[in-house]
Scaffold this active site. Structure first.
Site, short mmCIF file in Angstrom:
data_model
loop_
_atom_site.label_atom_id
_atom_site.label_comp_id
_atom_site.label_asym_id
_atom_site.label_seq_id
_atom_site.Cartn_x
_atom_site.Cartn_y
_atom_site.Cartn_z
N GLY A 107 -2.61 4.72 -46.64
CA GLY A 107 -2.04 4.79 -48.14
C GLY A 107 -2.50 3.66 -49.21
O GLY A 107 -2.51 3.71 -50.45
N ASP A 162 1.75 0.46 -49.69
CA ASP A 162 1.63 1.40 -50.66
C ASP A 162 3.18 1.45 -51.31
O ASP A 162 3.70 1.43 -52.28
CB ASP A 162 0.87 2.54 -50.66
CG ASP A 162 1.27 3.14 -49.35
OD1 ASP A 162 1.64 2.67 -48.30
OD2 ASP A 162 0.99 4.46 -49.09
N ASP A 165 9.96 3.37 -48.01
CA ASP A 165 10.91 4.59 -48.19
C ASP A 165 12.09 3.97 -47.20
O ASP A 165 12.94 3.03 -47.90
CB ASP A 165 10.19 5.66 -47.64
CG ASP A 165 11.12 6.95 -47.90
OD1 ASP A 165 12.20 7.08 -48.27
OD2 ASP A 165 10.40 7.91 -48.06
N LYS A 193 11.52 2.67 -52.56
CA LYS A 193 12.84 3.46 -52.85
C LYS A 193 14.05 2.79 -52.56
O LYS A 193 14.47 3.07 -51.37
CB LYS A 193 12.56 4.81 -52.09
CG LYS A 193 11.25 5.68 -52.57
CD LYS A 193 11.14 7.01 -51.78
CE LYS A 193 9.78 7.98 -52.17
NZ LYS A 193 9.73 8.83 -51.37
N PHE A 214 9.52 12.19 -53.73
CA PHE A 214 8.45 12.15 -53.27
C PHE A 214 7.10 12.14 -54.13
O PHE A 214 7.19 12.51 -55.22
CB PHE A 214 7.88 13.57 -52.50
CG PHE A 214 6.81 13.34 -51.56
CD1 PHE A 214 6.90 12.69 -50.50
CD2 PHE A 214 5.64 13.87 -51.63
CE1 PHE A 214 5.81 12.47 -49.29
CE2 PHE A 214 4.41 13.73 -51.05
CZ PHE A 214 4.76 12.97 -49.70
N VAL A 215 6.32 11.03 -54.02
CA VAL A 215 5.15 10.68 -55.01
C VAL A 215 3.79 11.11 -54.28
O VAL A 215 3.63 10.54 -53.13
CB VAL A 215 5.48 9.25 -55.48
CG1 VAL A 215 6.53 9.15 -56.53
CG2 VAL A 215 5.27 8.38 -54.50
N ASP A 221 -0.82 10.38 -50.43
CA ASP A 221 -1.27 11.77 -49.94
C ASP A 221 -0.04 12.52 -50.06
O ASP A 221 1.22 12.28 -49.82
CB ASP A 221 -2.06 11.79 -48.81
CG ASP A 221 -0.94 11.93 -47.41
OD1 ASP A 221 -0.16 10.70 -47.44
OD2 ASP A 221 -0.85 12.75 -46.74
N ARG A 227 -5.06 11.61 -52.58
CA ARG A 227 -5.33 10.35 -52.80
C ARG A 227 -6.16 9.52 -53.69
O ARG A 227 -5.97 8.66 -53.89
CB ARG A 227 -5.70 9.88 -51.31
CG ARG A 227 -4.75 10.01 -49.90
CD ARG A 227 -5.42 9.32 -48.59
NE ARG A 227 -4.93 9.62 -47.52
CZ ARG A 227 -3.71 9.34 -46.94
NH1 ARG A 227 -3.04 8.33 -47.58
NH2 ARG A 227 -3.24 9.62 -45.95
P1 5GP Z 1 9.19 4.48 -44.34
O1 5GP Z 1 9.00 4.21 -42.89
O2 5GP Z 1 9.45 3.26 -44.94
O3 5GP Z 1 10.42 5.48 -44.32
O4 5GP Z 1 8.06 5.27 -44.80
C1 5GP Z 1 6.79 4.80 -44.30
C2 5GP Z 1 5.81 5.79 -44.88
O5 5GP Z 1 6.25 7.06 -45.33
C3 5GP Z 1 4.97 5.30 -46.15
O6 5GP Z 1 4.04 4.09 -45.44
C4 5GP Z 1 4.18 6.27 -46.53
O7 5GP Z 1 2.94 6.58 -45.92
C5 5GP Z 1 5.24 7.67 -46.39
N1 5GP Z 1 5.84 7.84 -47.52
C6 5GP Z 1 7.18 7.61 -47.74
N2 5GP Z 1 7.62 8.08 -49.02
C7 5GP Z 1 6.47 8.61 -49.57
C8 5GP Z 1 6.21 9.30 -50.79
O8 5GP Z 1 6.84 9.44 -51.63
N3 5GP Z 1 4.93 9.85 -50.98
C9 5GP Z 1 4.06 9.63 -50.09
N4 5GP Z 1 2.85 10.21 -50.15
N5 5GP Z 1 4.33 9.23 -48.66
C10 5GP Z 1 5.59 8.54 -48.58
#
Ligand code: 5GP
Length: 242
Positions: A107, A162, A165, A193, A214-215, A221, A227
């Site tokens: 990402g 990128d 979350d 977030k 979600f974005v 992606d 992407r």
């Molecule tokens: P985390 O471990 O912080 O919950 O999220 C890790 C991964 O989930 C991020 O690096 C990303 O690849 C994916 N992710 C989390 N939120 C989003 C979102 O809103 N959109 C997209 N496309 N990927 C997300």
């Protein structure tokens, strides 16, 4: 829409694309300006700017299920401004330190690319990736960090991500990279977030805080698609992300 529905002996839906640029559909065919488009092999359709400007109605023929709708959220210009601000801070904080930037694939590639172009100090760059695979029955799904070849010992390391979350991925990465004993370990992320982030560690450089929606776009992606988009789109309110 109702007339169209009747003509097709089913239900149809008209969408106003002045607010929608991309949506996911599950259907056999759709009509765009009365031209049939077969979408049996794809589950996302993109509408061109020309279509958008004409404020066209897209009619989905029966059977269809509307799943996801994305709306423009962060413009190209705003993304550029956010990255400039981050670059200014990094240029200042790491001057003379020859930092090692580590981008987290996939990402982050667009963010890293744009950020690098704005770096004025000496900086090195490497990429890592979490590769998930199905382990043994007892371990279940496992993810392994691949691509880390640089020596981090005594280096000023900046992780480039990128989006953060829940922060689980970043937490794992911090543990792994921290054990290499860098001189410093910082995080720069384009998006966060905050409503979901539940970790104790500090996010040193944050581009923009966004709500828990979600974005996609600008490297991010949706099922590996989107992407390539230059802007960031947000899942519309009436949709649920699975
Ligand atoms: P985390 O471990 O912080 O919950 O999220 C890790 C991964 O989930 C991020 O690096 C990303 O690849 C994916 N992710 C989390 N939120 C989003 C979102 O809103 N959109 C997209 N496309 N990927 C997300």
């Amino acid at each position: 829409a109702e007339e169209l529905a009747n003509a097709h002996g089913g239900t149809a839906l008209s969408l106003d694309f002045s607010k929608t640029t991309s949506l996911d559909v599950e259907a056999t065919d759709i009509l765009i300006n009365n031209a049939a488009v077969n979408i049996s092999r794809v589950n996302t359709i993109d509408v061109t700017l020309e279509d958008w400007e004409k404020n066209i109605l897209i009619n989905l023929t029966w059977p269809f299920v509307l799943i996801k709708k994305f709306i423009p959220y962060i413009s190209e210009k705003e993304i550029d401004e956010i990255i400039s601000t981050l670059a200014d801070q990094l240029n200042k904080d790491f001057e003379g330190k020859n930092p090692l930037f580590i981008g987290v694939l996939n990402g982050s590639f667009m963010f890293v690319s744009d950020l690098m172009k704005k770096m004025k100090i000496d900086v090195e760059l490497s990429f890592v990736k979490f590769q998930s695979y199905v382990g043994t029955a007892s371990t279940g799904k496992v993810s392994e960090l691949i691509g880390l070849s640089a020596d981090l010992n005594k280096r000023h390391v900046v992780i480039l991500e990128d989006i953060v979350d829940t922060g689980n991925t970043m937490g794992e990465l911090l543990d792994l990279l921290g054990s290499e004993q860098p001189a410093s370990l910082s995080i720069a992320t384009l998006l966060v977030k905050p409503d979901v982030f539940n970790k104790k560690y500090v996010l040193h450089y944050v581009g923009k805080n966004i709500p828990n929606k979600f974005v996609v776009g600008f490297g991010l992606d949706y099922n590996e698609l989107g992407r390539n988009l230059k802007e960031i789109y947000q899942l519309a309110d009436n949709n649920q992300h699975d």
